[in-house]
Design a protein around this motif. Structure first.
Motif, mmCIF file in Angstrom:
data_model
loop_
_atom_site.group_PDB
_atom_site.id
_atom_site.type_symbol
_atom_site.label_atom_id
_atom_site.label_comp_id
_atom_site.label_asym_id
_atom_site.label_seq_id
_atom_site.Cartn_x
_atom_site.Cartn_y
_atom_site.Cartn_z
ATOM 1 N N GLY A 1 -42.861 -17.644 -25.177
ATOM 2 C CA GLY A 1 -44.260 -17.241 -25.196
ATOM 3 C C GLY A 1 -44.732 -16.292 -24.600
ATOM 4 O O GLY A 1 -46.268 -16.363 -24.494
ATOM 5 N N ALA A 2 -43.888 -15.432 -23.912
ATOM 6 C CA ALA A 2 -44.768 -14.199 -23.186
ATOM 7 C C ALA A 2 -45.510 -13.621 -24.314
ATOM 8 O O ALA A 2 -45.328 -13.267 -25.141
ATOM 9 N N GLN A 3 -46.936 -13.218 -23.858
ATOM 10 C CA GLN A 3 -47.759 -12.471 -24.531
ATOM 11 C C GLN A 3 -48.116 -11.191 -23.977
ATOM 12 O O GLN A 3 -48.581 -10.109 -24.350
ATOM 13 N N ALA B 1 -42.331 -3.206 -26.336
ATOM 14 C CA ALA B 1 -43.769 -3.611 -26.758
ATOM 15 C C ALA B 1 -43.908 -3.727 -28.431
ATOM 16 O O ALA B 1 -44.310 -5.002 -28.806
ATOM 17 N N ILE B 2 -43.356 -2.814 -29.127
ATOM 18 C CA ILE B 2 -43.310 -2.894 -30.415
ATOM 19 C C ILE B 2 -42.502 -4.239 -30.922
ATOM 20 O O ILE B 2 -42.968 -4.943 -31.828
ATOM 21 N N GLU B 3 -41.381 -4.191 -30.347
ATOM 22 C CA GLU B 3 -40.382 -5.401 -31.194
ATOM 23 C C GLU B 3 -40.772 -6.644 -30.600
ATOM 24 O O GLU B 3 -40.616 -7.605 -31.415
ATOM 25 N N ARG C 1 -49.846 -9.676 -34.246
ATOM 26 C CA ARG C 1 -48.767 -10.460 -34.827
ATOM 27 C C ARG C 1 -48.788 -11.031 -35.955
ATOM 28 O O ARG C 1 -47.575 -11.499 -36.689
ATOM 29 N N ALA C 2 -50.015 -11.213 -36.647
ATOM 30 C CA ALA C 2 -50.211 -11.806 -37.700
ATOM 31 C C ALA C 2 -49.949 -10.877 -38.943
ATOM 32 O O ALA C 2 -49.269 -11.057 -39.827
ATOM 33 N N GLN C 3 -50.427 -9.455 -38.528
ATOM 34 C CA GLN C 3 -50.000 -8.214 -39.424
ATOM 35 C C GLN C 3 -48.475 -7.811 -39.304
ATOM 36 O O GLN C 3 -47.931 -7.500 -40.457
ATOM 37 N N MET C 4 -47.939 -8.017 -38.465
ATOM 38 C CA MET C 4 -46.411 -7.673 -38.292
ATOM 39 C C MET C 4 -45.713 -8.515 -37.618
ATOM 40 O O MET C 4 -45.465 -8.675 -36.632
ATOM 41 N N PRO C 5 -45.246 -9.631 -38.576
ATOM 42 C CA PRO C 5 -44.957 -10.959 -37.978
ATOM 43 C C PRO C 5 -43.354 -10.918 -37.664
ATOM 44 O O PRO C 5 -42.725 -11.754 -38.100
ATOM 45 N N SER C 6 -42.781 -9.697 -37.163
ATOM 46 C CA SER C 6 -41.399 -9.394 -36.776
ATOM 47 C C SER C 6 -40.706 -10.714 -36.202
ATOM 48 O O SER C 6 -39.525 -11.032 -36.522
ATOM 49 N N LEU C 7 -41.505 -11.176 -35.096
ATOM 50 C CA LEU C 7 -40.986 -12.118 -34.320
ATOM 51 C C LEU C 7 -40.567 -13.328 -34.968
ATOM 52 O O LEU C 7 -39.676 -13.999 -34.848
ATOM 53 N N GLN C 8 -41.244 -13.571 -36.108
ATOM 54 C CA GLN C 8 -40.945 -14.870 -37.022
ATOM 55 C C GLN C 8 -40.017 -14.381 -38.148
ATOM 56 O O GLN C 8 -39.332 -15.361 -38.959
#
Ligand SMILES: O=C(O)CNC(=O)[C@H](CS)NC(=O)CCC(=O)C(=O)O
Length: 272
Positions: free
Chosen positions: A172-174, A199-201, A258-265
């Protein structure tokens, strides 16, 4: 959603703790006067010197550093990271510990560096951090800083181990704290690239306080304390003089990225 100013401080720490605490307070005060709510001190903020002296001073430094962080956080009403200081860990050994303290002086999180810098650089300088530092026993924590955001800890050489930051982001780190005393030699080629990658990934803010300039012996550090946003854009760069890098941290901006680039999901279950 919360938005606040964060400052990554940059110091040229010496073997003289009194001088280092005074220099650190000056910059904490400057950051607070400019409106910072979250302030980070670099690795080795209280002492940069040889191993023998560090081991000798460790009991004193451990106590003084914890007390200093509490006093400064309260005095200047900021959440404050002490990015790395020695704590005795048995005969001839210390931990390299970071502490995050809230504005009321409460200890929010603590982390003992787990990746130790044992490297022979092409410039002829050899680093054997493990000769006098014991690795921490736990991966770094993520802590919710009331009113700000969820912060993940790490120290310096950790930046080369992306799996650590994936774990922080997964918890959950922001905002990722990466306080450092990066060598000038590696820093010129690796520092900013590695920080931007983290930061990016992880689509997370990076706050990277730094050591800069010439310390003891031939030790030279890279400087360029940075604040980087979740898109990877460098928002502030402290250059090479002691000072600070300060920028707004905006959780609504992070949510948009995070919505535009949802790579974490989109992580593949076979890989974690
Ligand atoms: O040398 C000193 O006195 C202060 N430095 C430190 O305390 C630490 C451990 S030796 N430095 C690093 O981790 C540098 C990492 C680094 O530079 C890289 O990953 O390239």
């Amino acid at each position: 959603m919360s938005s606040f100013l964060a400052a990554a401080l940059q110091l040229t720490s010496t073997p003289d703790p009194d001088a280092n605490f005074a220099a650190a307070e000056e910059l904490i005060e400057l950051a607070a006067r400019r409106g910072a709510d979250l302030v980070g001190l670099p690795e080795n903020f209280a002492f940069m010197g040889d191993d023998a002296r560090r081991l000798e001073l460790a009991p004193l430094l451990a106590e003084r550093c914890s007390r200093f962080l509490v006093t400064m956080a309260r005095r200047y009403q900021v959440t404050l990271l002490g990015g790395g200081f020695p704590v005795p860990a048995g005969e001839g050994q210390t931990f390299n510990r970071a502490e995050l303290v809230g504005r009321e002086g409460q200890l929010l999180a603590r982390y003992d560096k787990i990746h130790l810098f044992d490297v022979d650089l092409p410039d002829g300088i050899t680093y054997r951090e493990s000769a006098t530092v014991q690795p921490g026993h736990e991966p770094p924590p993520v802590v919710d800083v009331p009113g700000l955001c969820r912060v993940g800890l790490s120290i310096c050489y950790d930046v080369r181990f992306p799996e650590l930051y994936r774990q922080l982001a997964g918890s959950g780190a922001q905002l990722l704290m990466i306080p450092a005393a990066f060598t000038a030699y590696t820093g010129k080629d690796h520092w900013q690239v590695l920080l931007q990658a983290r930061a990016i990934e992880n689509t997370a803010y990076v706050l990277a306080p730094a050591q800069t300039g010439l310390h003891y012996g031939r030790r030279q550090t890279h400087g360029h304390a940075l604040v980087i946003d979740p898109w990877g854009t460098v928002m502030a760069d402290a250059g090479v003089e002691p000072g600070l890098a300060m920028a707004p941290v905006d959780m609504a901006h992070e949510a948009r990225v995070r919505a535009q680039m949802p790579s974490l999901q989109h992580r593949h279950p076979a890989l974690f």
